[in-house]
Design an enzyme around this catalytic site. Structure first.
Site, PDB file in Angstrom:
ATOM      1  N   GLY A  49       0.768  -1.245   0.000  1.00  0.00           N
ATOM      2  CA  GLY A  49       0.000   0.000   0.000  1.00  0.00           C
ATOM      3  C   GLY A  49       0.793   1.286   0.000  1.00  0.00           C
ATOM      4  N   GLU A 104       4.014   4.690   5.886  1.00  0.00           N
ATOM      5  CA  GLU A 104       2.838   3.815   5.774  1.00  0.00           C
ATOM      6  C   GLU A 104       1.729   4.522   5.003  1.00  0.00           C
ATOM      7  OE1 GLU A 104       1.491   1.064   5.913  1.00  0.00           O
ATOM      8  OE2 GLU A 104       1.917  -0.094   7.719  1.00  0.00           O
ATOM      9  N   ASP A 105       0.894   3.741   4.338  1.00  0.00           N
ATOM     10  CA  ASP A 105      -0.264   4.307   3.650  1.00  0.00           C
ATOM     11  C   ASP A 105      -1.330   4.749   4.652  1.00  0.00           C
ATOM     12  OD1 ASP A 105      -0.746   1.666   4.391  1.00  0.00           O
ATOM     13  OD2 ASP A 105      -1.655   1.075   2.483  1.00  0.00           O
ATOM     14  N   ASP A 108      -4.624   2.012  10.850  1.00  0.00           N
ATOM     15  CA  ASP A 108      -6.010   1.750  11.234  1.00  0.00           C
ATOM     16  C   ASP A 108      -6.011   1.329  12.707  1.00  0.00           C
ATOM     17  OD1 ASP A 108      -8.766   1.429  10.258  1.00  0.00           O
ATOM     18  OD2 ASP A 108      -8.448  -0.701  10.535  1.00  0.00           O
ATOM     19  N   GLY A 110      -3.600  -0.051  14.118  1.00  0.00           N
ATOM     20  CA  GLY A 110      -2.227   0.144  14.580  1.00  0.00           C
ATOM     21  C   GLY A 110      -1.534  -1.162  14.941  1.00  0.00           C
ATOM     22  N   THR A 112      -0.703  -3.776  13.035  1.00  0.00           N
ATOM     23  CA  THR A 112       0.361  -4.128  12.090  1.00  0.00           C
ATOM     24  C   THR A 112       1.613  -3.307  12.381  1.00  0.00           C
ATOM     25  OG1 THR A 112      -1.382  -4.369  10.433  1.00  0.00           O
ATOM     26  CG2 THR A 112       0.880  -4.385   9.627  1.00  0.00           C
TER      27      THR A 112
HETATM   28  P1  IMP Z   1      -3.930  -1.962  10.976  1.00  0.00           P
HETATM   29  O1  IMP Z   1      -3.037  -3.067  11.481  1.00  0.00           O
HETATM   30  O2  IMP Z   1      -5.357  -2.175  11.371  1.00  0.00           O
HETATM   31  O3  IMP Z   1      -3.441  -0.592  11.361  1.00  0.00           O
HETATM   32  O4  IMP Z   1      -3.942  -2.147   9.411  1.00  0.00           O
HETATM   33  C1  IMP Z   1      -3.365  -1.253   8.559  1.00  0.00           C
HETATM   34  C2  IMP Z   1      -3.317  -1.816   7.159  1.00  0.00           C
HETATM   35  O5  IMP Z   1      -4.628  -2.256   6.728  1.00  0.00           O
HETATM   36  C3  IMP Z   1      -2.944  -0.720   6.209  1.00  0.00           C
HETATM   37  O6  IMP Z   1      -1.537  -0.632   6.061  1.00  0.00           O
HETATM   38  C4  IMP Z   1      -3.653  -1.120   4.938  1.00  0.00           C
HETATM   39  O7  IMP Z   1      -2.850  -2.015   4.203  1.00  0.00           O
HETATM   40  C5  IMP Z   1      -4.910  -1.818   5.410  1.00  0.00           C
HETATM   41  N1  IMP Z   1      -6.056  -0.885   5.440  1.00  0.00           N
HETATM   42  C6  IMP Z   1      -6.670  -0.369   6.525  1.00  0.00           C
HETATM   43  N2  IMP Z   1      -7.668   0.460   6.181  1.00  0.00           N
HETATM   44  C7  IMP Z   1      -7.686   0.497   4.828  1.00  0.00           C
HETATM   45  C8  IMP Z   1      -8.506   1.217   3.866  1.00  0.00           C
HETATM   46  O8  IMP Z   1      -9.399   2.012   4.177  1.00  0.00           O
HETATM   47  N3  IMP Z   1      -8.207   0.969   2.556  1.00  0.00           N
HETATM   48  C9  IMP Z   1      -7.207   0.123   2.158  1.00  0.00           C
HETATM   49  N4  IMP Z   1      -6.429  -0.539   3.030  1.00  0.00           N
HETATM   50  C10 IMP Z   1      -6.657  -0.366   4.355  1.00  0.00           C
HETATM   51 MG    MG Z   2      -0.189  -1.084   4.617  1.00  0.00          MG
END
Ligand code: IMP
Ligand code: MG
Length: 179
Positions: A49, A104-105, A108, A110, A112
């Site tokens: 991403g 990071e893109d 969400d 956090g 990951t």
């Molecule tokens: P986290 O571990 O929940 O913070 O996940 C983050 C990862 O989920 C990001 O790096 C994205 O790859 C993916 N992600 C979360 N929300 C979106 C979204 O709205 N669109 C696309 N990818 C998302």
């Molecule tokens: Mg990502």
């Protein structure tokens, strides 16, 4: 125009490029102020991403830098998600003693990023800063300090500018809401 996506524009191509320019300036100024001229930055991005944002951001950073990538994957069994992630592509270079800027893109929950951070910290960089294009703080589970944020976002799922849904729509120029 062959690629048609119907979701509303949340951040236009112009809004994104304006903000990326500001972020690049701020990052340049901060590193120079904190470290002096000659500072070197190791920019690390998480595939896939972050790659579009990374490509634009590094061209707005006026410092010596190198880039490296890692890729991770979640655990699934019987179609369910399980906690933790595993590294499926590791960095090519050592980050020991480096000024690491993690790009990071979107952050969400956090979860990951906190896993990646713990892993990177064990390699003893000099410091780690985080730059995220999008921050969905309303869904945060793992508390994180993000040094540079492009835009705060709400709950709606976003695609474009590197962000995908089922691996598609990464090549949209704007960021749009999945309808
Ligand atoms: P986290 O571990 O929940 O913070 O996940 C983050 C990862 O989920 C990001 O790096 C994205 O790859 C993916 N992600 C979360 N929300 C979106 C979204 O709205 N669109 C696309 N990818 C998302
Ligand atoms: Mg990502």
């Amino acid at each position: 125009m062959n690629l048609v996506f119907k979701g509303d524009i949340v951040f236009s191509e112009k809004a994104i490029s304006d903000r990326v320019l500001e972020l690049g300036k701020k990052i340049t100024d901060d590193y120079l102020r904190e470290n002096g001229p000659g500072v070197e930055v190791s920019v690390v991005s998480v595939l896939k991403g972050g790659f579009v944002f990374l490509a634009d951001l590094i061209r707005q950073i006026d410092l010596d830098l190198t880039i490296d990538f890692m890729a991770i994957s979640g655990y699934q069994k019987d179609g369910r998600d399980y906690p933790g992630v595993r590294i499926i592509k590791d960095l090519s270079e050592s980050v020991y003693g480096k000024n690491l800027l993690l790009v990071e893109d979107i952050i969400d929950t956090g979860l990951t990023l906190s896993y990646i951070l713990r892993n990177l910290e064990s390699r003893q960089p000099r410091e780690i800063k985080i730059c995220a294009l999008l921050d969905r703080a309303v869904r945060r589970i793992a508390p994180l300090h993000i040094d540079y944020v492009g835009f705060e976002v709400g709950e709606e799922f976003l695609v474009g500018y590197g962000l995908d849904h089922l691996q598609k729509w990464r090549n949209l120029r704007d960021i749009r809401a999945l309808s």
